[in-house]
Design an enzyme around this catalytic site. Sequence first.
Site, PDB file in Angstrom:
ATOM      1  N   GLY A   1     -54.129  54.880   1.435  1.00 41.81           N
ATOM      2  CA  GLY A   1     -52.658  55.365   1.194  1.00 41.81           C
ATOM      3  C   GLY A   1     -52.670  56.628   2.294  1.00 41.81           C
TER       4      GLY A   1
ATOM      5  N   LYS B   1     -46.764  42.884   1.660  1.00 43.82           N
ATOM      6  CA  LYS B   1     -45.104  42.903   1.520  1.00 43.82           C
ATOM      7  C   LYS B   1     -44.821  43.714   2.699  1.00 43.82           C
ATOM      8  CE  LYS B   1     -45.050  42.556  -3.455  1.00 43.82           C
ATOM      9  NZ  LYS B   1     -44.510  43.026  -4.846  1.00 43.82           N
TER      10      LYS B   1
ATOM     11  N   GLY C   1     -58.280  50.730   3.358  1.00 47.30           N
ATOM     12  CA  GLY C   1     -57.762  49.581   2.288  1.00 47.30           C
ATOM     13  C   GLY C   1     -58.512  48.392   2.780  1.00 47.30           C
TER      14      GLY C   1
ATOM     15  N   ARG D   1     -68.446  55.099   0.908  1.00 49.41           N
ATOM     16  CA  ARG D   1     -67.742  56.460   0.867  1.00 49.41           C
ATOM     17  C   ARG D   1     -68.812  57.767   0.735  1.00 49.41           C
ATOM     18  NH1 ARG D   1     -62.198  55.446  -2.890  1.00 49.41           N
ATOM     19  NH2 ARG D   1     -60.973  54.654  -0.989  1.00 49.41           N
TER      20      ARG D   1
END
Length: 393
Positions: free
Chosen positions: A374, A197, A351, A36
Amino acid sequence: MKFRTLNDLDVRGKRVLVREDLNVPMKNGQVADYTRIDAAIPTLRALLHRGARVIVVSHLGRPDGASDPKYSLRPVAAALSERLHTNVAFAEDAVGPVAQKAVDALTDGSIVLLENVRFHKEEEQNDPQFAKELASLADIYVNDAFGTAHRAHASTEGVAHLLPSAAGLLMEAELGALARLTANPAHPYVCVIGGAKVKDKVGVFKFLMKTVDQFCIGGGMANTFLAARGTNVGRSLRDDDLGPAREILELADSEDVTLHLPIDAVVSTAFDSDDAAHVVNIENVGDEMILDIGPKSAHAYADVITHAKTIVFNGPMGVYEKPAYQAGTRIVGEAIAKATRAGATSVVGGGDAAAAAHLLGFADAMTHVSTGGGATLEFLEGRTLPGVAALES
């Protein structure tokens, strides 16, 4: 979307407040991963070269609105100095007299990093007065923190309404790359999607179903889809509620979109029993755990991918951190790289998708690797990102 960029700004001699995402992993008080930081360097360097007085604001971790040495950005200032090859001053507060004194000491082409903005609870509350305090430090605001663009916080959204604002180079690159996935993408368009999920990515499926031609599904969510179709997945990770998966399967049928599911798998008796890992056809999982897609599935996905013109990689195919379960993600990643070399556009979501791409060595071959986790997910769900909306002109 229309927004100002660095090229639209005259920054010489101006105080420029730059929101970066410097929420980096730390180990023993030192920066453990520079990804980052390196992503922020082009914008900071461009502003310095143009004679701006650069004020960097960021968060680190979740200090819950209170000062905590464990979450101090001081080590990040040292890391920025190393990467920029110039001294990066450090202010021990993000607002107030300490911050103001540090800003007043700046000269053209110099830079200061403010202390963790989340040491103030008002940051995450998007408190108007706190946003005004931040804005009072500067003449211009630049948001380069795509990874936090989905948060309506004072330093990501509030300040943008108080100062002339623009997107940094990283923000501009992120939005440009992601827009290519949703605005007139080239076809065939393939989404490679994994993760734990189904319920966490229902919005992604529904939004991309409008443009994607085929989905290649792996990870824990593949187990949920298999179970929804009546296939035994043994003790594999899957959603308890099969309703969302059934809804997506029905939507895919109605939209004439193909969902590819594993036809074989790498299984084991337990998550930590790597020595017991072996390949079975999907109907022979028995009482074991699926921990990666199998070789037949991986090569079938690769065949689909190599014919694609647009590809989004939004999650690994298995437990990519373990060597025994890396093959599925590696084969799929290599196929994306091959398609990219042949002219396809490939974007890796942030992610775990980005972590897997870097770990398995195919990140550099992609058109773009997002720094947002996100934020990328919400963009791919078609949701408005507050930090981006505040920049739009």
